[in-house]
Enzyme design. Structure first.
Site, mmCIF file in Angstrom:
data_model
loop_
_atom_site.group_PDB
_atom_site.id
_atom_site.type_symbol
_atom_site.label_atom_id
_atom_site.label_comp_id
_atom_site.label_asym_id
_atom_site.label_seq_id
_atom_site.Cartn_x
_atom_site.Cartn_y
_atom_site.Cartn_z
ATOM 1 N N CYS A 209 -11.813 -20.933 -33.730
ATOM 2 C CA CYS A 209 -12.393 -22.249 -33.986
ATOM 3 C C CYS A 209 -13.565 -22.078 -34.926
ATOM 4 C CB CYS A 209 -12.837 -22.928 -32.693
ATOM 5 S SG CYS A 209 -13.067 -24.710 -32.930
ATOM 6 N N CYS B 32 -16.513 -24.278 -34.713
ATOM 7 C CA CYS B 32 -17.739 -24.991 -34.314
ATOM 8 C C CYS B 32 -18.926 -24.075 -34.058
ATOM 9 C CB CYS B 32 -17.471 -25.892 -33.117
ATOM 10 S SG CYS B 32 -16.784 -25.047 -31.701
ATOM 11 N N CYS C 156 -15.718 -28.700 -35.609
ATOM 12 C CA CYS C 156 -14.692 -27.653 -35.574
ATOM 13 C C CYS C 156 -13.956 -27.509 -36.897
ATOM 14 C CB CYS C 156 -13.698 -27.934 -34.451
ATOM 15 S SG CYS C 156 -14.486 -28.016 -32.836
ATOM 16 N N LYS D 191 -6.089 -30.294 -25.370
ATOM 17 C CA LYS D 191 -7.527 -30.108 -25.183
ATOM 18 C C LYS D 191 -8.201 -31.467 -25.312
ATOM 19 C CE LYS D 191 -11.614 -27.898 -27.056
ATOM 20 N NZ LYS D 191 -12.167 -26.810 -27.861
ATOM 21 N N ARG E 256 -16.535 -35.197 -30.910
ATOM 22 C CA ARG E 256 -15.261 -34.569 -31.268
ATOM 23 C C ARG E 256 -14.051 -35.461 -30.998
ATOM 24 N NH1 ARG E 256 -17.769 -29.823 -32.153
ATOM 25 N NH2 ARG E 256 -18.473 -28.460 -30.474
ATOM 26 N N GLU F 121 1.634 -33.328 -27.799
ATOM 27 C CA GLU F 121 0.848 -32.254 -28.431
ATOM 28 C C GLU F 121 1.474 -30.892 -28.124
ATOM 29 O OE1 GLU F 121 -1.607 -31.798 -30.441
ATOM 30 O OE2 GLU F 121 -2.860 -33.581 -30.504
ATOM 31 N N LYS G 162 -6.727 -28.061 -20.982
ATOM 32 C CA LYS G 162 -8.172 -27.836 -20.880
ATOM 33 C C LYS G 162 -8.904 -29.160 -20.893
ATOM 34 C CE LYS G 162 -11.925 -25.957 -23.557
ATOM 35 N NZ LYS G 162 -12.361 -25.525 -24.836
ATOM 36 N N SER H 63 -16.650 -24.644 -18.675
ATOM 37 C CA SER H 63 -18.036 -24.382 -18.298
ATOM 38 C C SER H 63 -18.579 -25.393 -17.288
ATOM 39 C CB SER H 63 -18.905 -24.360 -19.555
ATOM 40 O OG SER H 63 -18.761 -25.565 -20.288
ATOM 41 N N TYR I 10 -14.739 -18.656 -15.743
ATOM 42 C CA TYR I 10 -15.995 -17.901 -15.681
ATOM 43 C C TYR I 10 -16.149 -17.203 -14.335
ATOM 44 C CZ TYR I 10 -16.662 -20.511 -19.922
ATOM 45 O OH TYR I 10 -16.466 -21.034 -21.179
HETATM 46 C C1 PBG Z 1 -14.473 -24.331 -29.258
HETATM 47 C C2 PBG Z 1 -14.346 -24.313 -27.781
HETATM 48 C C3 PBG Z 1 -15.022 -25.080 -26.818
HETATM 49 C C4 PBG Z 1 -14.622 -24.588 -25.578
HETATM 50 C C5 PBG Z 1 -13.708 -23.579 -25.817
HETATM 51 N N1 PBG Z 1 -13.529 -23.434 -27.186
HETATM 52 C C6 PBG Z 1 -16.046 -26.120 -26.955
HETATM 53 C C7 PBG Z 1 -15.754 -27.441 -27.494
HETATM 54 O O1 PBG Z 1 -14.633 -27.781 -27.851
HETATM 55 O O2 PBG Z 1 -16.722 -28.180 -27.605
HETATM 56 C C8 PBG Z 1 -15.124 -25.085 -24.240
HETATM 57 C C9 PBG Z 1 -15.104 -24.091 -23.146
HETATM 58 C C10 PBG Z 1 -15.930 -24.426 -21.970
HETATM 59 O O3 PBG Z 1 -16.542 -25.519 -21.837
HETATM 60 O O4 PBG Z 1 -15.991 -23.568 -21.101
HETATM 61 N N2 PBG Z 1 -13.993 -25.459 -29.878
#
Ligand code: PBG
Length: 323
Positions: free
Chosen positions: A120, A122, A130, A195, A217, A233, A248, A274, A313
């Site tokens: 990616c 970003c 991104c 995603k 985004r 998708e 995700k 996260s 994590y």
């Molecule tokens: C990069 C990316 C992101 C995450 C994984 N790859 C952040 C986003 O899209 O803002 C998020 C992972 C997480 O929150 O643990 N684009």
């Protein structure tokens, strides 16, 4: 025949009985640990919103990778935090970029550990989006070139698998073509296929220093309301050559993990992101829930929904818990 012939509690009387009839199991090999790598030496810079996680310089990263290998987890996925960012995300596809250096180091020092890379832009763009910014928009087709170059640079460095997370249209096909042309026809693509534009990425953006400087985004990540679109998708990513498909975040999207599992004949991954991690950690630190049980219950639910692979994590803690 109902009660009293049927008594469901008979099979719940003891832990040994419950273990015998348990339907869903968690194995270390199904877990992938996300790690954040930054420049420097002896750096272990704690991420305040993600207790237990830190931005790691390569020497420290190698220690965590050795621990991951020791515990038998499925692999790691690396996120790079570059020294500097620019409009063109140059660090994302530089052959000596932070992620590329980290991949080389890990594959040299812990060669058996499976290394995935997040593909990616970003973390590498000055504006935090991104893709390539044109006016107030993200230029889809121009971004494909960056992504393809990044994926090839990761493969050259030794990555076992690449995972595009940008949500540009056509990226899987562009990456497949570029990998094949560069002599990497056997490098699999793990597509972040469904995603969503999720609030649960908040802590990650602190960790990866990738908060967009303007807008959000939503013009590329999916609307959380759309499940049928998620299936489309995934279908398109498969047609373009994805080898594995990801949903995700995970817990708020269990229905889509199940639909994907029933529908597509490839391994299905789910990313416990996260914010999902931070919510459990915050509640546990307040004494409101039991951390280990919340970890195991959430991971087991994601598996039960149909995920073959979980990016989490909690990977090291969960691997220890089931050892
Ligand atoms: C990069 C990316 C992101 C995450 C994984 N790859 C952040 C986003 O899209 O803002 C998020 C992972 C997480 O929150 O643990 N684009």
């Amino acid at each position: 025949m109902p009660f009293p012939v049927q008594r469901k509690r008979r099979l719940r009387v003891s832990e040994s009985m419950r273990r015998l009839v348990r339907e869903t199991h968690l194995e270390p090999s199904q877990l992938v640990l996300p790690l954040f790598v930054c420049p420097g030496e002896a750096v272990r810079n704690p991420i305040s919103s993600m207790p237990g996680h830190a931005q790691l310089s390569i020497d420290e990263l190698l220690k965590d990778c050795a621990a991951a290998q020791e515990l038998g987890i499925g692999g790691v996925i690396l996120f790079g935090i570059p020294e500097s960012k620019d409009e063109l995300a140059s660090g994302a596809y530089a052959h000596d970029g932070i992620t590329q250096q980290a991949v080389r180091a890990v594959k040299t020092s812990v060669p058996q550990l499976l290394v995935m890379t997040d593909v990616c832009n970003c973390e590498y763009t000055s504006h935090g989006h991104c893709g390539k910014v044109a006016g107030n928009e993200i230029d889809n087709d121009a971004t494909l070139e960056w992504l393809a170059k990044a994926a090839v640079s990761h493969a050259v460095a030794g990555a076992d698998m690449v995972a595009p997370s940008d949500m540009m249209d056509g990226r899987v096909g562009a990456i497949r073509t570029a990998l094949d042309a560069a002599g990497f026809p056997n490098t699999p693509i793990f597509a972040y296929a469904a995603k969503f534009a999720s609030v649960f990425y908040g802590p990650f953006r602190e960790a990866a220093e990738s908060t967009p400087q303007f807008g959000d985004r939503r013009s590329y990540q999916m609307d959380p309301a759309n499940g049928r679109e998620a299936m489309h998708e995934m279908e398109l990513d498969l047609e373009e050559g994805a080898d594995l498909l990801m949903v995700k975040p995970a817990l708020p999207y269990l229905d889509l993990i199940r639909q994907a599992k029933d529908r597509f004949p490839v391994p299905i991954g789910a990313y416990q992101v996260s914010g999902e991690y931070s919510m459990i950690m915050a509640a546990a630190r307040n004494g409101w829930i039991d951390q280990d049980r919340a970890m195991m219950e959430s991971l087991t639910s994601i598996r039960r929904a149909g995920a073959d692979i979980i990016l989490t994590y909690f990977a090291l803690d969960a691997a220890r818990a089931v050892a």
